[in-house]
Design an enzyme around this catalytic site. Structure first.
Site, mmCIF file in Angstrom:
data_model
loop_
_atom_site.group_PDB
_atom_site.id
_atom_site.type_symbol
_atom_site.label_atom_id
_atom_site.label_comp_id
_atom_site.label_asym_id
_atom_site.label_seq_id
_atom_site.Cartn_x
_atom_site.Cartn_y
_atom_site.Cartn_z
ATOM 1 N N ASP A 89 0.873 -1.177 0.000
ATOM 2 C CA ASP A 89 0.000 0.000 0.000
ATOM 3 C C ASP A 89 0.906 1.222 0.000
ATOM 4 O O ASP A 89 1.480 1.602 1.020
ATOM 5 C CB ASP A 89 -0.902 -0.003 1.233
ATOM 6 N N SER A 174 5.146 7.680 -15.351
ATOM 7 C CA SER A 174 4.575 9.007 -15.184
ATOM 8 C C SER A 174 3.321 9.114 -16.048
ATOM 9 O O SER A 174 2.482 8.219 -16.054
ATOM 10 C CB SER A 174 5.627 10.064 -15.541
#
Length: 361
Positions: A89, A174
Site C-alpha cells: 500500500d 509518469s
C-alpha cells in the site's frame, strides 16, 4: 549519446514485442513491478516480462486477491517463472516499510535487476491527506515509490555489481503531466492555499484544467484533482533524474520515466461526469488517442531494457534529454521545470524530509 535502438517503435507497439527483441535483458533476471492487477497496465507489463523467462517476477499491489488473480493468469500463460506476490500500500509509509522489509528478507532472491514503479491513483475528487499527512496523489504516486525504491536499494546495488552499467534500472511510470504543469507546487504541497495566491510559476496551467472539464474561478480555489495528479507525476520524472545523479556513476544504476499512453483502466474511476465528457471529446478530436493495454506496457519495457538508452544529457538546450519517454521514444515535450536537475535535487531533499530518513547511496 542516449537514443533508442528501434526508432520504428511507437504508441501502437505492444509490450510483448519489445520484450521479445530485448529478451536477453530479461532472461534469468529478477524484476519487480508495482500496481499489478488484471485491469491495468501493471499486468500487461508483467505479461511482457514473463513472456521472456525472468528468474523471478515480484508482483506488488494493494490487494491480495488481485495479486493472486494476476499471478494465476500469468502462470497459466508462462508457467516457468517464479512469481512472488508482495502486498504493498503505497499511500502508507508504514505499509511500504513492511513490504520492503519482506522483499529484503527473501534470501532466495538476493538481487533485483529492474523495478517498474507502475502503481498510481488519479483524480481523487476531494483534497485528501494520507495517514502521514501528505496529499494523497503525492503520497501514493511519488513518496510511496521513492521510499520503497530507496529501501530496496541494497538488492539493486547487489544486482548492479554483476550487470553492465545501465542494465540495472528503475522505471517510473509518469504520464503527460510533465507537459501540463510548469513547476512543482513547492510553497503549497498539500493544496492549502488558493491557487491565485501562489507564485506565478507554481500556479496550475488553467487552460488545461478547463479543457479537462474544470469550471468556475480556478484561481479562487485550492485543489484541482488533475493538478494533484500532475504534481505527483512530475515528481516521478524528477525522482529519476535525482536518482541518476546519485546512482549511475557509483553503481551503474539507471532511472528513467515514461508516459505509457492513454489507456482505459480503473485509474480513471474517480472522474467526474464533466471530466468524462471532456476526455471523450478530446478522444474524438484526436487530442488523446487511446491505445491498448498491451501497448500501454511498451514504453515502460523500452525504458527498462533498451541498451541504447543512457544517462540523460543536455541536447539542443534541453536539460536531461533522455529522462522521459513517450510512445517508446525519447521525448523533449516535458516543460523545463519537470526535467530540471535543480528541481530534482530539491524534490529528493523534500522526499527525505517527508519519510524522515536520509539515504546514503
Amino acid at each position: 549519446m542516449t537514443s533508442t535502438t528501434y526508432p520504428e517503435f511507437d504508441g501502437a507497439t505492444e509490450g510483448k514485442e519489445v520484450a521479445r527483441v530485448f529478451a536477453e535483458g530479461i532472461r534469468g533476471k529478477t524484476i519487480l513491478i508495482t500496481g499489478v492487477n488484471r485491469a491495468g497496465i501493471g499486468f500487461t507489463t508483467a505479461e511482457a516480462f514473463a513472456s521472456q523467462s525472468p528468474a523471478h517476477l515480484i508482483i506488488a499491489g494493494r490487494t491480495e486477491s488481485k495479486l493472486k488473480e494476476s499471478i494465476d493468469a500469468l502462470r497459466t500463460q508462462f508457467p516457468g517463472v517464479d512469481y512472488r506476490p508482495l502486498k504493498l500500500d503505497l499511500s502508507s509509509q508504514h505499509a511500504v516499510r513492511e513490504a520492503s522489509a519482506k522483499a529484503l528478507s527473501w534470501s532466495d532472491i538476493p538481487t533485483i535487476d529492474i523495478i517498474v514503479n507502475s502503481a498510481g491513483i488519479m483524480l481523487v475528487p476531494e483534497r485528501t491527506l494520507s495517514e502521514d499527512g501528505i496529499e494523497m496523489h503525492f503520497a501514493t504516486n511519488h513518496i510511496g515509490h521513492f521510499l520503497f525504491t530507496c529501501l530496496l536499494m541494497p538488492k539493486l546495488i547487489k544486482a548492479s555489481r554483476s550487470n553492465p552499467a545501465g542494465a540495472t534500472r528503475i522505471v517510473n511510470v509518469s504520464s503527460l503531466s510533465p507537459t501540463m504543469t510548469k513547476q512543482m507546487r513547492w510553497s503549497d504541497m498539500n493544496f492549502e492555499k488558493i491557487n491565485g495566491e501562489l507564485p506565478k510559476e507554481e500556479q496550475p496551467m488553467y487552460d488545461i484544467h478547463r479543457a479537462w472539464g474544470a469550471t468556475g474561478d480556478l484561481e479562487a480555489i485550492s485543489y484541482l484533482p488533475l493538478e494533484g495528479y500532475n504534481q505527483s507525476k512530475v515528481a516521478n520524472v524528477l525522482f529519476g533524474i535525482a536518482a541518476n545523479k546519485k546512482l549511475y556513476e557509483k553503481y551503474g544504476i539507471l532511472s528513467l520515466a515514461v508516459h505509457p499512453g492513454v489507456i482505459e483502466t480503473e485509474l480513471v474511476r474517480h472522474m467526474t461526469q464533466e471530466t468524462q465528457k471532456a476526455v471523450q471529446e478530446m478522444r474524438e478530436n484526436g487530442s488523446y488517442p487511446f491505445i491498448t493495454a498491451g501497448a500501454g506496457a511498451a514504453t515502460s519495457t523500452v525504458a527498462a531494457l533498451d541498451p541504447s538508452l543512457g544517462v540523460p544529457e543536455m541536447r539542443n538546450g534541453k536539460e536531461n534529454y533522455g529522462a522521459y519517454l513517450i510512445a517508446c521514444q525519447i521525448s523533449d515535450r516535458a516543460n523545463p521545470g519537470a526535467v530540471s536537475s535543480d528541481e530534482a535535487e530539491k524534490l529528493w531533499r523534500l522526499s527525505e524530509e517527508l519519510v524522515r530518513e536520509k539515504f546514503s547511496l
